[in-house]
Design an enzyme around this catalytic site. Sequence first.
Site, short mmCIF file in Angstrom:
data_model
loop_
_atom_site.label_atom_id
_atom_site.label_comp_id
_atom_site.label_asym_id
_atom_site.label_seq_id
_atom_site.Cartn_x
_atom_site.Cartn_y
_atom_site.Cartn_z
CG HIS A 40 -7.18 8.99 0.69
ND1 HIS A 40 -7.42 7.69 0.27
CD2 HIS A 40 -7.36 9.77 -0.40
CE1 HIS A 40 -7.71 7.70 -1.03
NE2 HIS A 40 -7.69 8.95 -1.45
CG HIS B 139 -4.05 -0.87 5.19
ND1 HIS B 139 -3.68 -0.17 4.06
CD2 HIS B 139 -4.99 -1.75 4.80
CE1 HIS B 139 -4.37 -0.63 3.02
NE2 HIS B 139 -5.18 -1.59 3.44
CB CYS C 151 -0.91 -0.02 1.23
SG CYS C 151 -1.84 1.48 1.47
CB CYS D 99 1.02 1.25 4.41
SG CYS D 99 -0.60 0.83 5.09
ZN LIG Z 1 -2.32 1.24 3.65
#
Ligand SMILES: [Zn+2]
Length: 147
Positions: free
Chosen positions: A102, A48, A6, A9
């Site tokens: 997000h 996450h 990710c 991340c």
């Molecule tokens: Zn993530």
Amino acid sequence: VTDDECIFCAIARGQADASIVHEDESVIACMDLQPVTPGHLLVIPKTHAVGLEDLQEDIGVHVWKVAHQLARALRRSGLRCEGINLFLADGEAAFQEIFHVHLHVFPRFTGDSFRIDADWRVHERAQLDKTAAAVRGGLAAPNASQP
Ligand SMILES: [Zn+2]
């Protein structure tokens, strides 16, 4: 996508490039790589979570708090900012493209290119009441990720 793959991340771990404006124990905020206007920011929880279903509520509260502070900062930044949008895309149908939740914070001004196209017609009260009942049913339903 696992945590290892990710991009958000990786940014949170300091292992990917980002133009960071804020970092604390639970969130990081940086410039969007594809800004709709100059000043377009992302507030990203460090842990996450794909979307709102698996985001802890207290982290969500903190994401909002940082977004609020950043919105105020944009007004004082000298960047063109006649208004601000906060925008969260939860799910592919909602235009989510990176599946780590997000919150977008971005300046708006007359003549910018951001658009949300929709049918904004007023609905009848009976229909709104029926829809409200469905949402109340959802509130009453068990939530696996928020005991
Ligand atoms: Zn993530």
